[in-house]
Design a protein around this motif. Structure first.
Motif, PDB file in Angstrom:
ATOM      1  N   GLN A   1       3.152   4.939 -11.252  1.00 27.48           N
ATOM      2  CA  GLN A   1       4.203   3.959 -11.543  1.00 27.48           C
ATOM      3  C   GLN A   1       3.709   2.542 -11.267  1.00 27.48           C
ATOM      4  O   GLN A   1       4.015   1.624 -12.018  1.00 27.48           O
ATOM      5  CB  GLN A   1       5.456   4.261 -10.703  1.00 27.48           C
TER       6      GLN A   1
ATOM      7  N   TYR B   1       0.813  -1.223   0.000  1.00 30.57           N
ATOM      8  CA  TYR B   1       0.000   0.000   0.000  1.00 30.57           C
ATOM      9  C   TYR B   1       0.842   1.267   0.000  1.00 30.57           C
ATOM     10  O   TYR B   1       0.602   2.180  -0.771  1.00 30.57           O
ATOM     11  CB  TYR B   1      -0.890   0.075   1.250  1.00 30.57           C
ATOM     12  N   ARG B   2       1.796   1.316   0.899  1.00 30.20           N
ATOM     13  CA  ARG B   2       2.582   2.556   1.049  1.00 30.20           C
ATOM     14  C   ARG B   2       3.355   2.896  -0.208  1.00 30.20           C
ATOM     15  O   ARG B   2       3.404   4.039  -0.638  1.00 30.20           O
ATOM     16  CB  ARG B   2       3.512   2.443   2.251  1.00 30.20           C
ATOM     17  N   ARG B   3       3.971   1.884  -0.802  1.00 26.56           N
ATOM     18  CA  ARG B   3       4.741   2.120  -2.027  1.00 26.56           C
ATOM     19  C   ARG B   3       3.808   2.545  -3.162  1.00 26.56           C
ATOM     20  O   ARG B   3       4.113   3.462  -3.913  1.00 26.56           O
ATOM     21  CB  ARG B   3       5.516   0.870  -2.405  1.00 26.56           C
ATOM     22  N   TRP B   4       2.658   1.872  -3.286  1.00 28.21           N
ATOM     23  CA  TRP B   4       1.706   2.230  -4.321  1.00 28.21           C
ATOM     24  C   TRP B   4       1.161   3.626  -4.095  1.00 28.21           C
ATOM     25  O   TRP B   4       0.947   4.379  -5.034  1.00 28.21           O
ATOM     26  CB  TRP B   4       0.558   1.239  -4.365  1.00 28.21           C
ATOM     27  N   LYS B   5       0.930   3.969  -2.827  1.00 31.65           N
ATOM     28  CA  LYS B   5       0.382   5.287  -2.499  1.00 31.65           C
ATOM     29  C   LYS B   5       1.362   6.403  -2.875  1.00 31.65           C
ATOM     30  O   LYS B   5       0.950   7.458  -3.355  1.00 31.65           O
ATOM     31  CB  LYS B   5       0.060   5.341  -1.011  1.00 31.65           C
ATOM     32  N   LYS B   6       2.654   6.146  -2.681  1.00 34.62           N
ATOM     33  CA  LYS B   6       3.664   7.159  -3.006  1.00 34.62           C
ATOM     34  C   LYS B   6       3.713   7.440  -4.502  1.00 34.62           C
ATOM     35  O   LYS B   6       3.945   8.567  -4.919  1.00 34.62           O
ATOM     36  CB  LYS B   6       5.045   6.705  -2.532  1.00 34.62           C
ATOM     37  N   ASN B   7       3.521   6.394  -5.302  1.00 32.79           N
ATOM     38  CA  ASN B   7       3.614   6.582  -6.748  1.00 32.79           C
ATOM     39  C   ASN B   7       2.614   5.661  -7.438  1.00 32.79           C
ATOM     40  O   ASN B   7       2.987   4.650  -8.031  1.00 32.79           O
ATOM     41  CB  ASN B   7       5.045   6.316  -7.225  1.00 32.79           C
TER      42      ASN B   7
END
Length: 78
Positions: free
Chosen positions: A12, A3-9
């Motif tokens: 991408q 979630y966190r990685r997807w939320k940041k970008n």
């Protein structure tokens, strides 16, 4: 889920195919039972994406109001 990685970008995650790949894999089979033990809105949303009967906490037991609307079978805990 990342979630966190997807939320940041989010762009991408979609362009790389990571998110669509996850959705295809999740929906590729029908589950006998989907149990949401987190009972928050994010986990409830993911359980809706999967195919199968969803189980989770009722409106008085759920951690985040609104998650209980996504469950087929609601369970009360004290």
């Amino acid at each position: 889920l990342p979630y966190r990685r997807w939320k940041k970008n989010i762009t991408q995650a979609i362009k790389s195919g990571e998110m669509p790949s996850f959705l295809r894999q999740l929906r590729s089979q029908r589950y006998d039972m989907i149990i949401d033990t987190q009972s928050n809105l994010k986990s409830a949303f993911v359980s809706v994406l999967a195919k199968g009967k969803r189980y989770g906490l009722d409106k008085d037991s759920v951690r985040e109001y609104g998650a209980h609307f996504t469950y087929h079978k609601k369970i009360r805990i004290s």
